[in-house]
Design an enzyme around this catalytic site. Structure first.
Site, PDB file in Angstrom:
ATOM      1  N   ASP A 152     -12.443   0.037   3.418  1.00 36.66           N
ATOM      2  CA  ASP A 152     -11.030  -0.255   3.665  1.00 36.66           C
ATOM      3  C   ASP A 152     -10.339   1.010   4.176  1.00 36.66           C
ATOM      4  O   ASP A 152     -10.220   2.007   3.457  1.00 36.66           O
ATOM      5  CB  ASP A 152     -10.373  -0.740   2.378  1.00 36.66           C
TER       6      ASP A 152
ATOM      7  N   GLY B 237       0.821  -1.199   0.000  1.00 35.49           N
ATOM      8  CA  GLY B 237       0.000   0.000   0.000  1.00 35.49           C
ATOM      9  C   GLY B 237       0.854   1.248   0.000  1.00 35.49           C
ATOM     10  O   GLY B 237       2.078   1.189   0.167  1.00 35.49           O
ATOM     11  N   ASN B 238       0.225   2.390  -0.160  1.00 37.47           N
ATOM     12  CA  ASN B 238       0.965   3.648  -0.226  1.00 37.47           C
ATOM     13  C   ASN B 238       1.661   3.997   1.085  1.00 37.47           C
ATOM     14  O   ASN B 238       2.744   4.585   1.086  1.00 37.47           O
ATOM     15  CB  ASN B 238       0.024   4.785  -0.619  1.00 37.47           C
ATOM     16  N   THR B 239       1.025   3.650   2.209  1.00 26.83           N
ATOM     17  CA  THR B 239       1.598   3.966   3.520  1.00 26.83           C
ATOM     18  C   THR B 239       2.200   2.747   4.195  1.00 26.83           C
ATOM     19  O   THR B 239       3.288   2.816   4.776  1.00 26.83           O
ATOM     20  CB  THR B 239       0.516   4.566   4.445  1.00 26.83           C
TER      21      THR B 239
ATOM     22  N   ASP C 216      -5.528  -3.545  -4.685  1.00 25.51           N
ATOM     23  CA  ASP C 216      -6.131  -3.854  -3.394  1.00 25.51           C
ATOM     24  C   ASP C 216      -7.654  -3.921  -3.496  1.00 25.51           C
ATOM     25  O   ASP C 216      -8.296  -4.794  -2.888  1.00 25.51           O
ATOM     26  CB  ASP C 216      -5.707  -2.829  -2.334  1.00 25.51           C
TER      27      ASP C 216
ATOM     28  N   ILE D 298       2.822  -1.728   4.153  1.00 23.92           N
ATOM     29  CA  ILE D 298       2.850  -3.015   3.472  1.00 23.92           C
ATOM     30  C   ILE D 298       2.391  -4.058   4.481  1.00 23.92           C
ATOM     31  O   ILE D 298       2.931  -4.146   5.586  1.00 23.92           O
ATOM     32  CB  ILE D 298       4.257  -3.351   2.953  1.00 23.92           C
TER      33      ILE D 298
END
Length: 259
Positions: A128, A8-10, A108, A12
């Site tokens: 989410d 993910g962007n922020t 995702d 994992i």
């Protein structure tokens, strides 16, 4: 064993499966600057710290919304485990992206669509809580209808702190009351109650437009899901590891043996 990784962007999220059981999971910060060697060292360290043997990993699967991190991490994964991961795409998932721009749907959200349709067997709204808060609209036969993308709880809070000179970083925790007596209480109430009430409002709007006769089940996932769901009237269930389960299912459907 199967190692499932959601980039993910922020954060994992990493999950280790023995069959259908999630044996162990980790959350680490996403850093696209890491080299393959650094990823390999980190993966080995996680296993050592947990008292596990990384060589027990026989298969791996990856979903990513961060192209800059994907290649280095997968190369590190090959180095650490000896497995070449299955990279999840719309082409290797048995789902239908019923939207105008299917190429823009994140991996995702596709994996959540697969997980919800296979695990719940009913129309579902998956909320989410990640860098963004996404509401994915999914039919029981695996059709992704689209949804909503809103600022994530932490994303909104960090932007608030960065732009307001006299506000300081505050832990995201359950508020004791709506009327804060200290600045940190005010911020906490705004973050948590604001997120819960925003989700409830968006869910009601989605339900009003739902295209089938069946009202969808509302399921929350992501690291903050258990906290926000406590204050939501629309969220019915919490499955923090839904995306990892979707990756497991994707691997199984692709013929990857999970043992």
């Amino acid at each position: 064993m199967l190692l499932a990784i959601d980039i993910g962007n922020t954060e994992i999220t990493i999950g280790l499966f023995g069959g259908i059981e999630l044996e162990r999971s980790w959350r680490i910060m996403t850093n696209p600057e890491r080299t393959p060697d650094e990823w390999a060292v980190l993966l080995r360290a996680l296993f050592v710290q947990a008292g596990l043997d990384v060589t027990d990993v026989g298969q791996s699967v990856v979903a990513s919304v961060v192209p800059m991190a994907t290649e280095a991490l997968t190369d590190g994964l090959v180095d650490a485990t000896g497995t070449v991961p299955l990279i999840v795409t719309a082409q290797n998932l048995p789902i239908r992206l019923d939207v105008e721009e299917p190429n823009t749907v994140g991996a995702d959200r596709m994996v959540n669509t697969l997980a919800a349709s296979r695990l719940f067997g009913c129309d579902t709204i998956v909320v989410d809580f990640g860098t963004a808060t996404t509401l994915d609209c999914i039919t029981k036969d695996g059709r992704f209808l689209g949804g909503i993308i809103a600022p994530g709880v932490r994303t909104a809070a960090e932007n608030l702190i960065r732009r307001a000179a006299r506000l300081s970083s505050t832990e995201i925790a359950p508020p004791e009351r709506a009327i804060g007596k200290r600045t940190d209480e005010c911020i906490r109430a705004g973050m948590v109650f604001g997120a819960a009430d925003a989700v409830d409002g968006m869910v009601r709007r989605i339900k009003a437009e739902w295209p089938t006769r069946d009202m969808p089940r509302v399921v929350a996932t992501g690291g903050l899901a258990p906290l926000i769901a406590k204050f939501s009237s629309e969220i019915e269930e919490v499955h923090p590891d839904l995306t990892l389960q979707g990756l497991r299912i994707a691997a199984e459907l692709a013929g990857v043996r999970v043992s």
